[in-house]
Enzyme design. Sequence first.
Site, PDB file in Angstrom:
ATOM      1  N   GLY A 244     -15.214   3.548   1.824  1.00  0.00           N
ATOM      2  CA  GLY A 244     -14.575   4.222   0.731  1.00  0.00           C
ATOM      3  C   GLY A 244     -14.064   5.870   0.923  1.00  0.00           C
ATOM      4  O   GLY A 244     -14.059   6.408   2.711  1.00  0.00           O
TER       5      GLY A 244
ATOM      6  N   GLU B  32      -8.519   5.805   6.979  1.00  0.00           N
ATOM      7  CA  GLU B  32      -9.934   6.205   6.536  1.00  0.00           C
ATOM      8  C   GLU B  32     -10.108   5.975   5.105  1.00  0.00           C
ATOM      9  O   GLU B  32     -11.427   4.986   5.481  1.00  0.00           O
ATOM     10  CB  GLU B  32     -10.252   7.343   6.168  1.00  0.00           C
TER      11      GLU B  32
ATOM     12  N   ASN C  65      -7.423   3.977 -10.391  1.00  0.00           N
ATOM     13  CA  ASN C  65      -9.084   4.860  -9.694  1.00  0.00           C
ATOM     14  C   ASN C  65      -8.674   6.030  -8.979  1.00  0.00           C
ATOM     15  O   ASN C  65      -9.026   7.544  -8.827  1.00  0.00           O
ATOM     16  CB  ASN C  65      -9.734   3.894  -9.395  1.00  0.00           C
ATOM     17  N   VAL C  66      -8.025   5.474  -7.496  1.00  0.00           N
ATOM     18  CA  VAL C  66      -7.445   6.323  -6.667  1.00  0.00           C
ATOM     19  C   VAL C  66      -6.738   7.662  -6.756  1.00  0.00           C
ATOM     20  O   VAL C  66      -6.902   8.913  -6.384  1.00  0.00           O
ATOM     21  CB  VAL C  66      -7.053   5.282  -5.293  1.00  0.00           C
TER      22      VAL C  66
ATOM     23  N   ASP D 201     -13.119  -8.698   0.994  1.00  0.00           N
ATOM     24  CA  ASP D 201     -12.868  -7.686   1.079  1.00  0.00           C
ATOM     25  C   ASP D 201     -13.938  -7.539   1.664  1.00  0.00           C
ATOM     26  O   ASP D 201     -13.124  -6.546   2.620  1.00  0.00           O
ATOM     27  CB  ASP D 201     -13.961  -6.730   0.027  1.00  0.00           C
TER      28      ASP D 201
ATOM     29  N   LYS E 283     -12.752  -5.488   6.057  1.00  0.00           N
ATOM     30  CA  LYS E 283     -13.335  -3.991   6.831  1.00  0.00           C
ATOM     31  C   LYS E 283     -13.394  -4.680   8.216  1.00  0.00           C
ATOM     32  O   LYS E 283     -13.392  -3.683   8.934  1.00  0.00           O
ATOM     33  CB  LYS E 283     -14.020  -3.371   5.655  1.00  0.00           C
TER      34      LYS E 283
ATOM     35  N   ARG F   5       4.192   1.478 -14.370  1.00  0.00           N
ATOM     36  CA  ARG F   5       4.547   1.802 -16.395  1.00  0.00           C
ATOM     37  C   ARG F   5       4.970   3.571 -16.291  1.00  0.00           C
ATOM     38  O   ARG F   5       3.628   3.814 -16.074  1.00  0.00           O
ATOM     39  CB  ARG F   5       3.068   2.016 -16.604  1.00  0.00           C
TER      40      ARG F   5
ATOM     41  N   GLY G 139     -15.084   3.752  -5.334  1.00  0.00           N
ATOM     42  CA  GLY G 139     -14.919   5.087  -6.795  1.00  0.00           C
ATOM     43  C   GLY G 139     -13.522   5.637  -6.490  1.00  0.00           C
ATOM     44  O   GLY G 139     -13.234   5.975  -5.393  1.00  0.00           O
TER      45      GLY G 139
ATOM     46  N   GLU H  20     -15.797  -6.481 -10.470  1.00  0.00           N
ATOM     47  CA  GLU H  20     -14.419  -7.018 -11.381  1.00  0.00           C
ATOM     48  C   GLU H  20     -14.616  -7.908 -11.651  1.00  0.00           C
ATOM     49  O   GLU H  20     -15.076  -8.592 -12.001  1.00  0.00           O
ATOM     50  CB  GLU H  20     -12.803  -7.082  -9.862  1.00  0.00           C
TER      51      GLU H  20
HETATM   52  P1  NAP Z   1      -5.872   0.630  -8.934  1.00  0.00           P
HETATM   53  O1  NAP Z   1      -6.913   1.505  -9.878  1.00  0.00           O
HETATM   54  O2  NAP Z   1      -5.203  -0.719  -9.579  1.00  0.00           O
HETATM   55  O3  NAP Z   1      -4.180   1.611  -8.895  1.00  0.00           O
HETATM   56  C1  NAP Z   1      -3.170   0.807  -8.596  1.00  0.00           C
HETATM   57  C2  NAP Z   1      -2.252   1.443  -9.084  1.00  0.00           C
HETATM   58  O4  NAP Z   1      -0.795   0.725  -8.081  1.00  0.00           O
HETATM   59  C3  NAP Z   1      -1.750   1.362 -10.644  1.00  0.00           C
HETATM   60  O5  NAP Z   1      -1.523   3.061 -10.742  1.00  0.00           O
HETATM   61  C4  NAP Z   1      -0.148   0.691 -10.544  1.00  0.00           C
HETATM   62  O6  NAP Z   1       0.373   0.886 -11.665  1.00  0.00           O
HETATM   63  C5  NAP Z   1       0.152   0.732  -9.168  1.00  0.00           C
HETATM   64  N1  NAP Z   1       1.253  -0.513  -8.631  1.00  0.00           N
HETATM   65  C6  NAP Z   1       0.893  -1.331  -8.855  1.00  0.00           C
HETATM   66  N2  NAP Z   1       1.343  -2.599  -8.237  1.00  0.00           N
HETATM   67  C7  NAP Z   1       2.906  -1.324  -8.675  1.00  0.00           C
HETATM   68  C8  NAP Z   1       4.474  -1.698  -8.249  1.00  0.00           C
HETATM   69  N3  NAP Z   1       4.234  -3.010  -7.918  1.00  0.00           N
HETATM   70  N4  NAP Z   1       4.599  -1.199  -8.309  1.00  0.00           N
HETATM   71  C9  NAP Z   1       4.596   0.662  -8.744  1.00  0.00           C
HETATM   72  N5  NAP Z   1       3.302   0.646  -8.643  1.00  0.00           N
HETATM   73  C10 NAP Z   1       2.486  -0.498  -8.413  1.00  0.00           C
HETATM   74  O7  NAP Z   1      -6.198   0.629  -7.673  1.00  0.00           O
HETATM   75  P2  NAP Z   1      -7.086   1.129  -7.227  1.00  0.00           P
HETATM   76  O8  NAP Z   1      -8.396   1.059  -7.519  1.00  0.00           O
HETATM   77  O9  NAP Z   1      -6.940   2.888  -7.390  1.00  0.00           O
HETATM   78  O10 NAP Z   1      -7.112   0.681  -5.530  1.00  0.00           O
HETATM   79  C11 NAP Z   1      -6.096   1.882  -4.716  1.00  0.00           C
HETATM   80  C12 NAP Z   1      -5.818   0.816  -3.536  1.00  0.00           C
HETATM   81  O11 NAP Z   1      -7.089   1.628  -2.783  1.00  0.00           O
HETATM   82  C13 NAP Z   1      -6.206  -0.360  -3.309  1.00  0.00           C
HETATM   83  O12 NAP Z   1      -5.123  -0.289  -2.091  1.00  0.00           O
HETATM   84  C14 NAP Z   1      -7.493  -0.129  -2.823  1.00  0.00           C
HETATM   85  O13 NAP Z   1      -7.868  -1.606  -2.407  1.00  0.00           O
HETATM   86  C15 NAP Z   1      -7.898   0.375  -1.888  1.00  0.00           C
HETATM   87  N6  NAP Z   1      -9.581   1.049  -2.161  1.00  0.00           N
HETATM   88  C16 NAP Z   1     -10.008   0.906  -3.844  1.00  0.00           C
HETATM   89  C17 NAP Z   1     -10.982   1.415  -4.198  1.00  0.00           C
HETATM   90  C18 NAP Z   1     -11.797   2.118  -4.898  1.00  0.00           C
HETATM   91  O14 NAP Z   1     -13.001   2.461  -4.921  1.00  0.00           O
HETATM   92  N7  NAP Z   1     -11.080   1.715  -6.010  1.00  0.00           N
HETATM   93  C19 NAP Z   1     -11.842   2.109  -2.293  1.00  0.00           C
HETATM   94  C20 NAP Z   1     -11.453   2.288  -1.339  1.00  0.00           C
HETATM   95  C21 NAP Z   1     -10.129   1.471  -1.544  1.00  0.00           C
HETATM   96  P3  NAP Z   1       0.259   0.954 -12.990  1.00  0.00           P
HETATM   97  O15 NAP Z   1      -0.839   1.957 -13.551  1.00  0.00           O
HETATM   98  O16 NAP Z   1       2.060   1.752 -13.768  1.00  0.00           O
HETATM   99  O17 NAP Z   1      -0.212  -0.053 -12.963  1.00  0.00           O
END
Ligand code: NAP
Length: 442
Positions: free
Chosen positions: A136, A131, A17-18, A203, A207, A50, A309, A192
Amino acid sequence: MSSDEKPVGVAVLGLGNVGSQVVRIIEDSADDLAARIGAPLVLRGVGVRRVADDRGVPIDMLTDNIEELVSRDDVDIVVELMGPVEPARKAILSALEQRKSVVTANKALMAVSTGELAQAAEHAHVDLYFEASVAGAIPVIRPLTQSLAGDTVLRVAGIVNGTTNYILSEMDSTGADYDSALADASALGYAEADPTADVEGYDAAAKAAILASIAFHTRVTAADVHREGITNVSPADFASARALGCTIKLLAICERLTSDEGQQRVSARVYPALVPLDHPLASVNGAFNAVFVEAEAAGQLMFYGQGAGGAPTASAVMGDVVMAARNRVQGGRGPRESKYAKLPISPIGFIPTRYYVNMNVSDLPGVLSAVSAEFAKREVSIAEVRQEGMVDEEGQRCGARIVVVTHQATDAALSETVAALADLDVVQSINSVLRMEGTTNE
Ligand code: NAP
């Protein structure tokens, strides 16, 4: 910008997502970013699990070998967006040891390993920015570390989890119970598949640990945070809250406490609490986040916006990337965290707050005085009592519901009172005990 400047190389770990939004901004805004940084910002590669050609990024940019990507000579900044603690921790430590600056959005990691990572950044004399790990898109880490660096922060109270805020807002506005509001949140993509980390407050606790560390210049980890979730909040609680001029919010509260002898402590806690409708946090609805800061000289400040997001979080990540890149171009690093204060953590038992206790009692003379006596015995002063009769399915009177609101009392005194109330013959059930925050009535 001088186009002769040596480019700043970036590795992005994670394309979810990010990560996908961060990659998009680096590509789409290349010229503006270069002008702001003073050198081109160049994406060197993206770490994923992947590797495939359907990922919206040229396949030769993708790798599943995180260590190799982090170690490339042309990578200056590592942006960690993979999530949970490992392998993120290992990748960040490796990057810092190789004198690369690091930007991360990983609150779970920052709330447990902040000391280890900060030390590694200090040792390597590089930046470690996070940050996006709290609220977010909302700038809150930088205001606390930089803008308020000359002030004394007294208290930070935040709505820092969009999922639970959506659920509680739904319960408040529609009268829905917890399960249907959660089902709604899931259907809309706000919750989720396994909502435990959000609804049980993990969570928000991560924070709170990050916020308390930054606000009070001391080390606080997730294990130091008292945590309660929202799964027991009921429509009846919302009805009572309304009658008291309040709503219910899951709050992350970080507080500097000073004893009569002048000794300072820190409290960090997460729980659902009644909040008066005229408090700025009461009007933060849906999946929005807000952080309310009280500082000695600044007074009250409120930071509000999208707490999650892909794109909003990428905005905060990119702010850090630009800062770290500028620092590298100028040959230095930015302001580092200060953790000089070493303040002890106050156990929850000593924390004074106001309470709301909702119980069912027998409809008999003298019940109210028996209930009041238990509060008085433990010096918990009652501010307000509301009583309403209850009827069963046949319309027969079957008891009464009593809602007691206290003045400030310690958690320990209140817990003892509730245990004693539960033992009274006239008390049929203790329906809920919630704290009340943000009132001026002590
Ligand atoms: P996500 O959608 O689950 O994406 C995670 C990514 O990391 C995927 O591309 C995955 O690869 C890759 N990944 C995971 N394990 C891996 C490994 N062992 N080796 C290589 N690549 C790996 O997560 P997200 O929502 O973007 O969140 C990312 C971070 O931002 C997290 O720490 C989350 O807490 C933080 N965050 C997220 C949000 C939000 O709104 N989403 C807000 C604030 C903070 P694949 O695609 O190949 O599976």
